[in-house]
Motif scaffolding. Sequence first.
Motif, PDB file in Angstrom:
ATOM      1  N   ASP A  64      -3.862  -2.361  -3.200  1.00 28.95           N
ATOM      2  CA  ASP A  64      -4.571  -1.746  -2.080  1.00 28.95           C
ATOM      3  C   ASP A  64      -5.826  -0.979  -2.477  1.00 28.95           C
ATOM      4  N   ASP A 104       3.398  -1.254   4.085  1.00 35.88           N
ATOM      5  CA  ASP A 104       3.243   0.182   3.859  1.00 35.88           C
ATOM      6  C   ASP A 104       4.545   0.710   3.262  1.00 35.88           C
ATOM      7  N   THR A 133      -2.030   6.280   6.428  1.00 39.97           N
ATOM      8  CA  THR A 133      -2.266   4.844   6.227  1.00 39.97           C
ATOM      9  C   THR A 133      -1.892   4.035   7.464  1.00 39.97           C
ATOM     10  N   VAL A 169      -7.615   1.390   1.269  1.00 36.10           N
ATOM     11  CA  VAL A 169      -7.048   0.101   1.668  1.00 36.10           C
ATOM     12  C   VAL A 169      -7.918  -0.634   2.686  1.00 36.10           C
ATOM     13  N   THR A 200       0.839  -1.201   0.000  1.00 42.60           N
ATOM     14  CA  THR A 200       0.000   0.000   0.000  1.00 42.60           C
ATOM     15  C   THR A 200       0.868   1.244   0.000  1.00 42.60           C
ATOM     16  N   HIS A 221      -2.903   5.285  -0.120  1.00 38.85           N
ATOM     17  CA  HIS A 221      -4.295   4.941  -0.388  1.00 38.85           C
ATOM     18  C   HIS A 221      -5.032   4.676   0.925  1.00 38.85           C
TER      19      HIS A 221
END
Length: 460
Positions: free
Chosen positions: A222, A171, A178, A150, A143, A146
Amino acid sequence: QQAERDYSTAGFAAIVLHLRSHGLAVLEIGDRPTLPPQLAQDRCGLSFAASTELLRRARLFVGIDSGPMHLAHATSTPSIVLLGDYKGFGDYLPYAGRFARALGLAVVRHAGPLRELPPAAVQRAIDAELAGSAPTVSVVVPTYRHAALVEATLQSVFVQTFGHVEVLVVDDGSPDDTAARLAPLAEAGRIRLVRQHNQGQAAARNRGLALARGEFVAFLDDDDLWPPTTLERLVAALRKEPSAVLAYGQQRTFRGEAAAALAAAAAQREDAADTETAAKAPPAGEAFDARAAFRLHNRLSSPGQALLRTAAVRAIGGFDPTVWGSDDWDLYLRLAARGPFVKLPHTTLLYRQHGDNASHDAVRHASHHLGVAARHLGISPGSWWRHQRHAAGYFVPNLLAHAARAGAAGAGRTALHAYALALCFRLRLALEPWFVRDVARNLWRLLRAPLARPLGARAR
């Protein structure tokens, strides 16, 4: 069948909620529903006799009393049996415990009525059983930036009908919130959250691959979603074809809210429209040599359509982090040399279209795609022509749109680069008057810019 009388509603609820905390979907089997109303969605309505195939796919079976013991043993399902003392049955409790252990089942005994069995004792047994073996599937979700999308992606993983899964979220240095949004899921044990400096999607996928413990691995972007039966179908396909190294299904595109997309997919018929022509399409549900098919073009819109054997992906070194946008196609071409693929006619991915799709960087994507093609197709003119003809349908519209935007913004060099790449996929564009006109206009802008500057500015 006597569980409603023998065990408390609160006890049932505690067990179900604890299983969910491990990221498992929970289903009740039996001839008489016993779960309390607030957990009614977990009833599957199957009798013990009709539950054999369901249990073969289950991660864990929690059974009440000795009735389900033979069923658990016959299906080789990891199981926990809850036993309570029954007055008037003499040495029933120790006998049943010895019998269950002889069958290889875990046992939680209570020297009193089963309805008084503390839920904490069952929860400890569940923790021990789940900690004792690796998951069947590792789901890797890279990810980046996003945060708003996600969580819906992960929810589509949590509701899969196949439950023996671990979820690894990498991540890749997201500058947004996030990590903060995902922290509660990590603390609850529903995901394993790994953070790293931004290294690109291929590197993030490789990080998840290195940590994966499952026999199979899936790479879900994601911003995409899985229909609930995706993993169940893909795992069954690879179990059916032990020589296959990858199984994939079809994809549907959506825009907007995740809930609406999942509801629309559920309302449509099971089999997705196959985008491959009947003459070129591999046989559905059967293992096939994928080398020629994937050299022709990448048949997957996104890696989330597929499930791969972890050992096979590791054997070829995972994704190439120097490739952007087409790192998945490069991996499939290398993987196809190690074993056959299986294609399913069912929808296994809902592909989200939005303004931040990585594939929207058309020039960068096309440049890297041509690099992968050069690596795998060699100098065969026939192979190049066939591949470019199939790839043109995706790349040419994106490149022309990119060129038009760049030209309108005065970025003539970028526009010309996009036009040149479009010619690599569709050479006959050079015969189109509008194409020649647009290229000439941008070329003139590029050449005119130095001449338009004052003489003194050029001298400096």
